[in-house]
Motif scaffolding. Structure first.
Motif, PDB file in Angstrom:
ATOM      1  N   ARG A 170      -1.875 -25.936   7.329  1.00 16.44           N
ATOM      2  CA  ARG A 170      -1.699 -25.318   6.238  1.00 16.44           C
ATOM      3  C   ARG A 170      -2.283 -23.976   6.660  1.00 16.44           C
ATOM      4  N   PHE A 171      -0.750 -23.026   6.678  1.00 19.09           N
ATOM      5  CA  PHE A 171      -1.323 -21.161   6.218  1.00 19.09           C
ATOM      6  C   PHE A 171      -1.772 -21.220   5.250  1.00 19.09           C
ATOM      7  N   GLU A 172      -2.782 -19.842   6.322  1.00 22.29           N
ATOM      8  CA  GLU A 172      -3.537 -19.457   5.216  1.00 22.29           C
ATOM      9  C   GLU A 172      -3.135 -17.937   4.998  1.00 22.29           C
ATOM     10  N   SER A 173      -3.664 -17.464   3.174  1.00 25.15           N
ATOM     11  CA  SER A 173      -3.538 -16.187   3.363  1.00 25.15           C
ATOM     12  C   SER A 173      -4.344 -14.775   3.307  1.00 25.15           C
ATOM     13  N   TYR A 174      -5.099 -15.133   3.788  1.00 19.97           N
ATOM     14  CA  TYR A 174      -5.758 -13.947   4.631  1.00 19.97           C
ATOM     15  C   TYR A 174      -5.842 -12.878   5.472  1.00 19.97           C
ATOM     16  N   THR A 175      -4.201 -13.983   6.715  1.00 15.84           N
ATOM     17  CA  THR A 175      -4.226 -12.971   7.912  1.00 15.84           C
ATOM     18  C   THR A 175      -2.833 -12.383   7.561  1.00 15.84           C
ATOM     19  N   TRP A 219       1.408 -20.257   0.541  1.00 14.61           N
ATOM     20  CA  TRP A 219       0.920 -18.983   1.789  1.00 14.61           C
ATOM     21  C   TRP A 219       1.601 -17.672   0.962  1.00 14.61           C
ATOM     22  N   ILE A 220       0.396 -16.673   1.389  1.00 14.26           N
ATOM     23  CA  ILE A 220       1.010 -14.913   0.475  1.00 14.26           C
ATOM     24  C   ILE A 220       1.936 -14.865   0.586  1.00 14.26           C
ATOM     25  N   TYR A 221       2.761 -15.216   2.163  1.00 13.21           N
ATOM     26  CA  TYR A 221       4.048 -14.416   1.998  1.00 13.21           C
ATOM     27  C   TYR A 221       5.381 -15.214   1.601  1.00 13.21           C
ATOM     28  N   GLY A 222       4.935 -16.827   1.283  1.00 15.37           N
ATOM     29  CA  GLY A 222       5.421 -17.708   0.715  1.00 15.37           C
ATOM     30  C   GLY A 222       6.036 -18.348   1.155  1.00 15.37           C
ATOM     31  N   ASN A 223       6.141 -20.011   0.819  1.00 17.51           N
ATOM     32  CA  ASN A 223       6.725 -20.948   1.361  1.00 17.51           C
ATOM     33  C   ASN A 223       7.827 -20.701   2.300  1.00 17.51           C
ATOM     34  N   LEU A 224       7.555 -21.184   3.779  1.00 17.36           N
ATOM     35  CA  LEU A 224       8.464 -20.782   4.531  1.00 17.36           C
ATOM     36  C   LEU A 224       9.931 -21.258   4.365  1.00 17.36           C
ATOM     37  N   ASN A 245       5.903   1.130  -4.482  1.00 16.63           N
ATOM     38  CA  ASN A 245       5.789   2.420  -4.518  1.00 16.63           C
ATOM     39  C   ASN A 245       4.201   2.231  -4.937  1.00 16.63           C
ATOM     40  N   ARG A 246       3.430   1.415  -6.261  1.00 14.45           N
ATOM     41  CA  ARG A 246       2.138   1.833  -7.046  1.00 14.45           C
ATOM     42  C   ARG A 246       1.102   0.831  -6.075  1.00 14.45           C
ATOM     43  N   VAL A 247       1.635  -0.073  -5.475  1.00 15.17           N
ATOM     44  CA  VAL A 247       0.788  -1.175  -5.300  1.00 15.17           C
ATOM     45  C   VAL A 247       0.786  -0.979  -3.960  1.00 15.17           C
ATOM     46  N   ALA A 254       1.553  13.193   6.201  1.00 11.97           N
ATOM     47  CA  ALA A 254       1.139  12.999   8.038  1.00 11.97           C
ATOM     48  C   ALA A 254       0.872  11.149   8.127  1.00 11.97           C
ATOM     49  N   MET A 255       0.658  11.858   9.109  1.00 13.79           N
ATOM     50  CA  MET A 255       0.699  10.169   9.628  1.00 13.79           C
ATOM     51  C   MET A 255      -0.667   8.799   9.908  1.00 13.79           C
ATOM     52  N   HIS A 256      -1.308   7.711   9.258  1.00 11.88           N
ATOM     53  CA  HIS A 256      -2.002   7.505   8.590  1.00 11.88           C
ATOM     54  C   HIS A 256      -1.499   5.710   8.504  1.00 11.88           C
ATOM     55  N   ARG A 257      -2.851   5.062   9.195  1.00 10.17           N
ATOM     56  CA  ARG A 257      -2.574   3.574   8.540  1.00 10.17           C
ATOM     57  C   ARG A 257      -2.834   3.014   7.241  1.00 10.17           C
ATOM     58  N   ARG A 258      -1.575   2.606   6.879  1.00  3.97           N
ATOM     59  CA  ARG A 258      -0.987   1.895   5.282  1.00  3.97           C
ATOM     60  C   ARG A 258      -1.715   0.934   5.103  1.00  3.97           C
ATOM     61  N   TRP A 259      -0.999   0.470   5.706  1.00  2.00           N
ATOM     62  CA  TRP A 259      -1.135  -1.374   5.877  1.00  2.00           C
ATOM     63  C   TRP A 259      -1.990  -2.076   5.839  1.00  2.00           C
ATOM     64  N   ASP A 260      -2.274  -3.378   4.796  1.00  2.00           N
ATOM     65  CA  ASP A 260      -3.342  -3.610   4.551  1.00  2.00           C
ATOM     66  C   ASP A 260      -3.509  -4.784   3.898  1.00  2.00           C
ATOM     67  N   GLN A 261      -3.556  -6.297   4.448  1.00  3.45           N
ATOM     68  CA  GLN A 261      -3.300  -6.794   3.347  1.00  3.45           C
ATOM     69  C   GLN A 261      -3.831  -7.001   2.519  1.00  3.45           C
ATOM     70  N   LYS A 262      -4.978  -6.966   2.001  1.00  2.00           N
ATOM     71  CA  LYS A 262      -4.886  -6.826   0.566  1.00  2.00           C
ATOM     72  C   LYS A 262      -4.279  -6.707  -0.165  1.00  2.00           C
ATOM     73  N   ASP A 263      -3.471  -5.865  -0.149  1.00  2.84           N
ATOM     74  CA  ASP A 263      -3.210  -4.259  -0.668  1.00  2.84           C
ATOM     75  C   ASP A 263      -1.698  -5.883  -1.013  1.00  2.84           C
ATOM     76  N   LEU A 264      -1.117  -6.486  -0.274  1.00  3.62           N
ATOM     77  CA  LEU A 264      -0.025  -7.693  -0.326  1.00  3.62           C
ATOM     78  C   LEU A 264      -1.303  -8.582  -1.463  1.00  3.62           C
ATOM     79  N   GLU A 265      -1.986  -8.659  -1.517  1.00  6.87           N
ATOM     80  CA  GLU A 265      -2.422  -9.821  -2.414  1.00  6.87           C
ATOM     81  C   GLU A 265      -1.751  -9.498  -3.548  1.00  6.87           C
ATOM     82  N   LYS A 266      -2.628  -7.800  -3.934  1.00  9.85           N
ATOM     83  CA  LYS A 266      -1.846  -7.101  -5.726  1.00  9.85           C
ATOM     84  C   LYS A 266      -0.465  -7.199  -5.781  1.00  9.85           C
ATOM     85  N   ALA A 267       0.711  -7.209  -4.995  1.00  6.17           N
ATOM     86  CA  ALA A 267       1.641  -7.721  -5.302  1.00  6.17           C
ATOM     87  C   ALA A 267       2.035  -8.845  -5.734  1.00  6.17           C
TER      88      ALA A 267
END
Length: 486
Positions: free
Chosen positions: A83-88, A118-123, A384-386, A395-408
């Motif tokens: 069972r795929f989990e959502s927090y990774t 799964w947060i990314y959607g069903n396979l 753009n909002r999320v 400037a370069m910085h680390r943007r991706w955060d799994q928690k942001d995806l949970e808001k989408a």
């Protein structure tokens, strides 16, 4: 979850194969219809009757074969539910499933992915559902919580198992891979080699030919074979893959197009990734390993050395494409009128493309950023909002955060997942070269998607490596890199 039985391929007990049944039937039809009409041709009624008869025979053969096959297909033996989990992340979660699936042939498991939550959607939204050579029980997913956890005491005797992300089950899975598919002597030599690299301050990038080190190649090929069965895009996903390949010119004949090189830039955000870099002897510095700069200008300066490493890796990857000994069907040497090679940047970090372009002092390449986005206007506004990607600074910085995806929304999550799958598929399987980060789950998935020749290189020339190359950490077929060393 969609469960689809494997297509029937068995022979019929009493009548032979489907081919022999059809051949005998056709002979019989020719015999009974051998009397021709006066002008030498069969009458329309007789032709229509023959067509109906042929259809009936074919359908009968299919029914007979299907019935015979289903009668021989018994219930599945030991079933392992994943069972795929959502927090990774996608690469991490899919990787656990892939490692179990790669072992399933030898272990006798039937591995069933469950991705309905799964947060990314069903396979099934992206891939053709997997097939099984056995009959899954109808109550399989009624209460998975009661199943024996894989890797715990007595799991070998249980009919139904569940594979979670808990530490000990994953460690046990790593142990099975190590014991069955990894050469311990080769791992000892790899460990010694990496210790020597750690003493060499000039050692920044992993050399070509080391992306899939000797000793893990058996496990790599097992996972690559499993991925061929599992990573089969459905019609909608394949259409998006085709559109991306067309956008960057990969559907054109090589003789009429320019070289296309993709590069995955992963700045790193996990302590394990930083530890892996140090253990393999690389002296690259990841953004997460340095203090947060106070201003965008300082941030850009702090990352310039690392971007130089990526830029040099791109130069080397492109240079190989003109060498017939390294690239089958090598590109002709560029001339004054030649199109510049195209570099496609795959990253979740803003500012990377601009940094790489700024390092191109001699205007050698055309840089573009992931041209696969197919978001609607509403999805783009939400994105753009999320993900806050409309920041004034580049400037370069680390943007991706799994928690942001949970808001989408689900719509945006599915669109972003399709974009990621399209990029991984096209760059891994079709691009002329792909520079990836092996300390990223997605980077290792890209190597696996490239397969034997794409990642290991041509037979007899493995020392030179393949189209897809890790820039930092060698491929490892386990959850943790250290697992391959027992």
């Amino acid at each position: 979850m969609t469960v689809e039985l494997e297509r029937w391929r068995a022979s019929v007990d009493s009548g032979g194969s489907e081919e022999t049944l059809m051949r005998r039937s056709m002979d019989e039809l020719d015999f009974v219809d051998s009397v021709r009409n006066r002008n030498g041709s069969r009458s329309p009624k007789r032709v229509a009757a023959m067509a109906v008869s042929i259809c009936a025979v074919v359908l009968g053969a299919i029914v007979l074969l299907r019935t015979s096959w289903q009668s021989k297909s018994g219930p599945c033996g030991q079933i392992l539910v994943r069972r795929f989990e959502s927090y990774t992340g996608l690469g991490s979660e899919y990787g656990v499933f892939l490692r179990a699936a790669a072992l399933s042939v030898e272990m006798g498991w039937t591995v069933v992915p469950v991705t309905t939550d799964w947060i990314y959607g069903n396979l099934d939204n992206f891939f053709v559902p997997p097939s099984y050579g056995c009959v899954l029980p109808p109550d399989l997913l009624n209460d998975v919580s009661t199943y024996k956890e894989f890797g715990t005491e007595g799991w070998e005797r249980a009919d139904r198992l569940q594979l979670t992300r808990n530490f000990h089950p994953l460690l046990h899975l790593d142990g099975l891979i190590r014991d069955r598919s990894i050469d311990p002597e080769a791992m000892h030599r790899l460990d010694m080699k990496q210790r020597l690299w750690s003493l060499d301050k000039e050692h920044l990038t992993l050399p070509y030919g080391e992306s899939v080190p000797h000793g893990v190649d058996k496990a790599f090929l097992e996972q690559a074979d499993a991925l061929k069965r599992l990573w089969v895009p459905n019609a909608k996903m394949q259409a998006q893959i085709d559109r991306l390949a067309t956008r960057i010119g990969l559907h054109q004949a090589r003789s009429t197009r320019r070289p296309v090189v993709a590069v995955q830039v992963r700045l790193g955000d996990k302590k394990t990734e930083l530890d892996d870099l140090q253990r393999v002897g690389s002296h690259m510095q990841l953004y997460a390993s340095t203090p947060m700069p106070q201003s965008p200008a300082t941030l850009t300066d702090a990352r310039s050395d690392d971007m130089n490493v990526y830029f040099q890796a791109i130069q080397v990857a492109v240079g190989r494409l003109y060498e017939p000994d390294l690239t089958p069907g090598a590109f002709p040497r560029p001339t004054a009128g030649s199109q510049k090679p195209l570099v496609v940047v795959m990253t979740a970090e803003p500012g990377v493309t601009e940094q790489l372009s700024a390092l191109d002092k001699h205007n050698e390449f055309d840089f573009i950023l992931t041209p696969s986005s197919e978001l609607t206007a509403a999805q783009q506004e939400e994105y753009n909002r999320v993900f806050n990607s409309t920041s004034a600074t580049r400037a370069m910085h680390r943007r991706w955060d799994q928690k942001d995806l949970e808001k989408a929304s689900l719509s945006l999550r599915l669109a972003l997942t399709r974009q990621l799958i399209a990029e991984l598929t096209v760059y891994s399987r079709m691009a002329d070269a792909f520079v990836v980060s092996g300390n990223s789950n997605l980077g290792r998935l890209a190597l696996t998607l490239a397969g034997e020749e794409g990642a290991l290189g041509l037979p007899g020339q493995r020392i030179f490596g393949g189209r897809v190359r890790s820039i930092d950490v060698p491929f490892y077929p386990t959850t943790w890199r250290t697992s391959i060393f027992a």
